[in-house]
Motif scaffolding. Sequence first.
Motif, PDB file in Angstrom:
ATOM      1  N   ARG A  78       0.827  -1.207   0.000  1.00 25.03           N
ATOM      2  CA  ARG A  78       0.000   0.000   0.000  1.00 25.03           C
ATOM      3  C   ARG A  78       0.859   1.255   0.000  1.00 25.03           C
ATOM      4  NH1 ARG A  78      -3.375   2.922   3.812  1.00 25.03           N
ATOM      5  NH2 ARG A  78      -3.048   1.473   5.523  1.00 25.03           N
ATOM      6  N   GLU A  95       0.802   4.097  -2.907  1.00 29.49           N
ATOM      7  CA  GLU A  95       0.533   5.514  -2.616  1.00 29.49           C
ATOM      8  C   GLU A  95       1.709   6.403  -3.039  1.00 29.49           C
ATOM      9  OE1 GLU A  95      -0.927   6.114   1.387  1.00 29.49           O
ATOM     10  OE2 GLU A  95      -2.845   5.168   0.874  1.00 29.49           O
ATOM     11  N   ARG A  96       2.929   5.907  -2.902  1.00 27.34           N
ATOM     12  CA  ARG A  96       4.093   6.671  -3.367  1.00 27.34           C
ATOM     13  C   ARG A  96       3.953   7.046  -4.834  1.00 27.34           C
ATOM     14  NH1 ARG A  96       5.497   7.328   0.984  1.00 27.34           N
ATOM     15  NH2 ARG A  96       7.372   6.651   2.074  1.00 27.34           N
ATOM     16  N   PHE A  97       3.345   6.162  -5.605  1.00 31.63           N
ATOM     17  CA  PHE A  97       3.203   6.401  -7.042  1.00 31.63           C
ATOM     18  C   PHE A  97       1.903   7.129  -7.370  1.00 31.63           C
ATOM     19  CE2 PHE A  97       6.761   4.616  -9.385  1.00 31.63           C
ATOM     20  CZ  PHE A  97       7.457   4.014  -8.352  1.00 31.63           C
ATOM     21  N   GLY A  98       1.247   7.654  -6.362  1.00 28.67           N
ATOM     22  CA  GLY A  98       0.091   8.514  -6.624  1.00 28.67           C
ATOM     23  C   GLY A  98      -1.212   7.787  -6.897  1.00 28.67           C
ATOM     24  N   PHE A  99      -1.282   6.503  -6.524  1.00 30.94           N
ATOM     25  CA  PHE A  99      -2.551   5.794  -6.698  1.00 30.94           C
ATOM     26  C   PHE A  99      -3.464   6.076  -5.503  1.00 30.94           C
ATOM     27  CE2 PHE A  99       0.381   3.666  -9.473  1.00 30.94           C
ATOM     28  CZ  PHE A  99      -0.389   3.455 -10.609  1.00 30.94           C
ATOM     29  N   ARG A 129      -6.338   7.044 -11.244  1.00 29.09           N
ATOM     30  CA  ARG A 129      -5.323   6.110 -10.747  1.00 29.09           C
ATOM     31  C   ARG A 129      -5.814   5.527  -9.446  1.00 29.09           C
ATOM     32  NH1 ARG A 129      -0.431   8.129 -12.679  1.00 29.09           N
ATOM     33  NH2 ARG A 129       0.641   7.392 -10.845  1.00 29.09           N
ATOM     34  N   SER A 150      -2.432   7.549 -22.679  1.00 32.08           N
ATOM     35  CA  SER A 150      -1.087   7.418 -23.240  1.00 32.08           C
ATOM     36  C   SER A 150      -0.424   6.121 -22.814  1.00 32.08           C
ATOM     37  CB  SER A 150      -0.229   8.605 -22.790  1.00 32.08           C
ATOM     38  OG  SER A 150       1.140   8.310 -22.971  1.00 32.08           O
ATOM     39  N   ARG A 175       2.417   5.832 -22.059  1.00 37.92           N
ATOM     40  CA  ARG A 175       3.404   6.146 -21.021  1.00 37.92           C
ATOM     41  C   ARG A 175       3.028   5.565 -19.663  1.00 37.92           C
ATOM     42  NH1 ARG A 175       4.035  12.508 -22.687  1.00 37.92           N
ATOM     43  NH2 ARG A 175       5.137  12.103 -24.634  1.00 37.92           N
ATOM     44  N   TYR A 176       1.726   5.510 -19.403  1.00 34.13           N
ATOM     45  CA  TYR A 176       1.293   4.954 -18.118  1.00 34.13           C
ATOM     46  C   TYR A 176       1.704   3.492 -17.981  1.00 34.13           C
ATOM     47  CZ  TYR A 176      -1.246   9.250 -17.346  1.00 34.13           C
ATOM     48  OH  TYR A 176      -1.550  10.564 -17.139  1.00 34.13           O
ATOM     49  N   GLU A 197       4.610   3.201 -15.788  1.00 32.66           N
ATOM     50  CA  GLU A 197       4.514   3.503 -14.357  1.00 32.66           C
ATOM     51  C   GLU A 197       4.216   2.264 -13.530  1.00 32.66           C
ATOM     52  OE1 GLU A 197       1.694   6.720 -13.668  1.00 32.66           O
ATOM     53  OE2 GLU A 197       3.429   7.667 -12.715  1.00 32.66           O
ATOM     54  N   LEU A 209      10.984   4.630 -20.602  1.00 31.68           N
ATOM     55  CA  LEU A 209      10.427   5.320 -19.429  1.00 31.68           C
ATOM     56  C   LEU A 209      10.622   4.504 -18.150  1.00 31.68           C
ATOM     57  CD1 LEU A 209       7.216   6.950 -20.938  1.00 31.68           C
ATOM     58  CD2 LEU A 209       9.463   7.976 -20.525  1.00 31.68           C
ATOM     59  N   ALA A 255      13.898   5.543 -17.172  1.00 30.60           N
ATOM     60  CA  ALA A 255      13.884   6.904 -16.620  1.00 30.60           C
ATOM     61  C   ALA A 255      13.318   6.916 -15.195  1.00 30.60           C
ATOM     62  CB  ALA A 255      13.060   7.824 -17.522  1.00 30.60           C
ATOM     63  N   LEU A 256      12.436   5.972 -14.917  1.00 27.76           N
ATOM     64  CA  LEU A 256      11.841   5.899 -13.582  1.00 27.76           C
ATOM     65  C   LEU A 256      12.767   5.211 -12.583  1.00 27.76           C
ATOM     66  CD1 LEU A 256       8.171   5.195 -14.623  1.00 27.76           C
ATOM     67  CD2 LEU A 256       8.839   6.910 -12.925  1.00 27.76           C
ATOM     68  N   GLY A 257      13.964   4.857 -13.022  1.00 28.06           N
ATOM     69  CA  GLY A 257      14.968   4.362 -12.085  1.00 28.06           C
ATOM     70  C   GLY A 257      14.921   2.875 -11.809  1.00 28.06           C
TER      71      GLY A 257
END
Lengths: 451, 451
Positions: A19, A23-27, A102, A137, A139-140, A143, A263, A266-268
């Motif tokens: 969880r 949440e860190r990823f904005g969900f 999200r 997109s 792009r998601y 994520e 991407l 890019a997200l590490g």
Amino acid sequence: MELLPRDQIAFQRMLDTIRRNFERFGFLPVETPVMELSEVLLTKSGGETERQVYFAQSTGSLEKSAQSGERGVPEMALRFDLTVPLARYVAEHEHELAFPFRRYQMQRVYRGERQQRGRFREFYQCDIDVIGKDSLSVRYDAELPAAIYAVFSELDIGPFTIQLNNRKLLRGFFEAQGVADGGLQALVLREVDKLDKRGPDYVRETLTGPEFGLAADAVATILDFVAVRSSSHADALAKLAALGEGNEALREGVAELREVLELIRALGVPEKNYALNFSIARGLDYYTGTVYETTLDDFPQIGSICSGGRYEDLASHYTKSKLPGVGISIGLTRLFWQLQEAGLVSTADSSVQVLVTQMDDAHLPHCLAVANELRHGGLNTEVVMETSKLGKQFKYADRAGIRFVVVLGEDEIAKGTATVKDLRREDQFEVSRAELARTLRVELEQSRVMK
Amino acid sequence: MELLPRDQIAFQRMLDTIRRNFERFGFLPVETPVMELSEVLLTKSGGETERQVYFAQSTGSLEKSAQSGERGVPEMALRFDLTVPLARYVAEHEHELAFPFRRYQMQRVYRGERQQRGRFREFYQCDIDVIGKDSLSVRYDAELPAAIYAVFSELDIGPFTIQLNNRKLLRGFFEAQGVADGGLQALVLREVDKLDKRGPDYVRETLTGPEFGLAADAVATILDFVAVRSSSHADALAKLAALGEGNEALREGVAELREVLELIRALGVPEKNYALNFSIARGLDYYTGTVYETTLDDFPQIGSICSGGRYEDLASHYTKSKLPGVGISIGLTRLFWQLQEAGLVSTADSSVQVLVTQMDDAHLPHCLAVANELRHGGLNTEVVMETSKLGKQFKYADRAGIRFVVVLGEDEIAKGTATVKDLRREDQFEVSRAELARTLRVELEQSRVMK
């Protein structure tokens, strides 16, 4: 699966970690009722799942149907996944939600499976999805693997690889091999799925045999193709480039995968944690673009522990709006069971961090006051409420996995101190009551950082 | 009850606060399956609850019973509280648990209630119980109110009072008034329970009337007695002392309440947060000692938001062992609904703390890298993945309750900085990328402390 407290604590920590990272990823959190209208649940389910649905009826409704002799499907049923409830939720609240929407959802789902080891009728799913309105997109699609990487890194369950493929790429490739029909592609893919279990010879014979009638060289190309795995980021890009120009579907699939790979980097996400795997298809109808599976490098036999992909339209049964999305799901109950079987779940420390012992009823109020200070200081604290032998209290703490035992005897009370035994470090020290909570918090924090 | 994400975040924070405080007091987590064998669930339920049970049947079992024409009760049912599953759990795992067993459980329960405002068929209960083997000291009866005090203080829902009574004291008192029979006491208490709704005249007439036939002065004494509320710790002790010696049951009840009051105080609960209330009876058969109800001082009409008490034997239906216990329960779904109705739930900030905006596709990898750093720095971060007008992105953050908006334009990227807009403080500042996460964390921490 029902757990004893020690295991439940370990399970709860996994839920918390998942969880926190979602949440860190904005969900955003969503919970839906366990019961949905049967007509909602059964709209999207295929034959297999439909046979596994649990229906729910209250006493009143049971009696009513008994009186009327009616034999229809009960009105309510228990959810068998979190995707159908999500579709219903988004369709129902469409005008109150911001898109791209999200959401994460971590709840139990129900399937009337045959009971067998490692299969559960009630199990947790932990899902994230991003839902667009009209369009979303690609792009998601990058994520979700990044969030999953964060989850599994922190869960600390050994090396793992998030494997990627793309349904358009698959479709384009098969068309180029003369397997143009979608239904036939599905059947070929199903045979290809048997590679692990039945071996390449079986699959080659089936595909060149009377049922499929594919040319031997086409089958050889197919088997070479589905064996593709990338070993690094550069290798993944090279393997995409090696597919050449091909047809439009292939080109689209390649372009999407390339963007997703860039991407993800890019997200590490470290390149050892993601790879191409051209054999992944996931569900034959539902997914339309990126597809994911995740495997533990040291335990390939466990299979995928986290899967998902891109879909065209989430909720066509419930709304006219087009709602494309991408989602991924962890089946936590089964994963936890598998990790336990593989010895990868460490017996957790108790959620209780401090046991305040008691040797004299007259001192109980003092013990309770100290416990109160410890709790205010952020420490999970249990007090022995009934006097017993000190040895017995220590043994209890040891068995329960409680790290610190606090002793408040005549001496300590007079001096305004506490004696602390650290069962983990087999160490003992005396500290002033005023410093007690801070001292134990620092010790816990140091162990956490050193781990 | 199904919530939109903003409300779900507020609800989730309440669940987290409750759980954190339960763990602070040393309670261990338990989760049980939603489905139990019908024979287990129906053993303990009374008539009312039994009529509200939901039964569950898989498709296969439905078909089987349709073919056989059998009309029995389905094998499985959904739990209607957490007490019966606890009894089954403790009996089943008796030899693997340490006693006193302190468990918390926060799960949904199911009742086929008539649908009406504020009544839910599926709702969360948050329970703590301490279960002893053979015996359990009355001291534990003081820990539960202390834990509940910690929960409601941190939930910050306004002033509240945990009200205490004792069933032995009630029994002793009624015996002294000539109401010796337990069944009759129950009936009298049920009439007394109507005081709030029907008024003292109605109750007085009923109790002196033909059905009960009590003497007028006994009824007057009863009505005086059940009106007793204490206004402070000293007043509570005085009111207990004023009951005099009485019979054995009264003496026992008084002694227990006195010990519980003293230990509640030792546990640091302020005296304005607990009180005696001699009208509280809770369930007529189940509880045997201390009983609790909790009310919001400014919203008495909401009734009890957290109730429970001491029981003699948890699991007599499932084991021969005697398992006395004490428990208390928060019905969170209903409480949340009531707090919303009363305007006491603040629209929560989003769980998302930072929105990283995007103005140029070419900068997306840079934005993702910064987001990655923010996430590693412990900040819940959403990235705008598709370029749009900056004004639109700000508006989105504002509506969603996201506090910080990070802008990474050409300038900022060249300088290695980020521009941050703090939507809460309507403030804007520029900070180096290396300091970004730390700076935002400090801002959040300061707001938390100041609150």
